[in-house]
Design an enzyme around this catalytic site. Sequence first.
Site, short mmCIF file in Angstrom:
data_model
loop_
_atom_site.label_atom_id
_atom_site.label_comp_id
_atom_site.label_asym_id
_atom_site.label_seq_id
_atom_site.Cartn_x
_atom_site.Cartn_y
_atom_site.Cartn_z
N SER A 125 0.01 -0.57 -1.24
CA SER A 125 -0.29 0.51 -0.31
C SER A 125 1.01 0.95 0.37
CB SER A 125 -1.37 0.09 0.68
OG SER A 125 -1.82 1.19 1.45
N HIS A 237 -8.77 1.36 -3.65
CA HIS A 237 -7.42 1.17 -3.12
C HIS A 237 -6.99 -0.29 -3.13
CE1 HIS A 237 -3.80 2.23 -1.07
NE2 HIS A 237 -4.12 1.58 0.04
#
Length: 262
Positions: A125, A237
């Site tokens: 991320s 994600h």
Amino acid sequence: LEEFELGSTELVSWRNRDGDEIEGVLVKPVGFQEGRKYPLIVEPHGGPAGIQQTRFNGTWQVFAGSGYVVFAPNFRGSDGYGKAFIEANVGKWGVVDFQDIMSGVDHLISLGFVDPESMGVEGWSYGGYMSQFIVSHTNRFKAAVPGAGMSNMISFYGTTDIQRFTTWYMSGHPWEKLEIYQRSSPIFNVDKVETPTRILFGEEDRRVPIEQGEQFYTALQQRGVEVEMIRYPREPHGLQEPNHQIDRIERTVEWMDRFLKR
């Protein structure tokens, strides 16, 4: 746990170039010996308002068991150090973070146990974003494994599910703050990347859509930089399927070993 040896985990602190004290977590490799130099893996955290702590981290211990020093810095923008610190990278994504991380790396090198010619960077991320930002601003790292990281903040604004988050951190919309968006985008410095890079991404990621990885991959491939892109089917994600979580760790260690243990 009686069957395993663990690397020691401790806090480390240093001064950035502005004179501010910055902290991070240091994990020494299993069997650490004074006077010996070890390869280094730097792991910027996600968020960016995340925080690295001294609690048990299985991934770091895999790295430590593979002979690596692990450095997990709490650069400006991290949680846990007050409101001013957590907002210190608003409008400055990548810029102040990079300065803090690299000053921390230099501090570790000065302590004598890190091989400056065998350093890698990885993260997920915002950690993936910072991994890409780092290799697009310095060639000191010999391997990178960015996961689910932003590469182009302009296209990210139009495809992510956190637009208000993005406009706050970028201090406005792309048409209002184009210079900030470009300065914070690794893709606009991709011509400086020389570091072999293995990009990891979930195909169903809505937070950081996979096109962010595809852009960075395509640019590196067209420039002749050694690059691979691993796509995880069904994954959002954060990787959720255990086999994919294991695969990420194994692919990270394999890539680091390939370029840092020559």
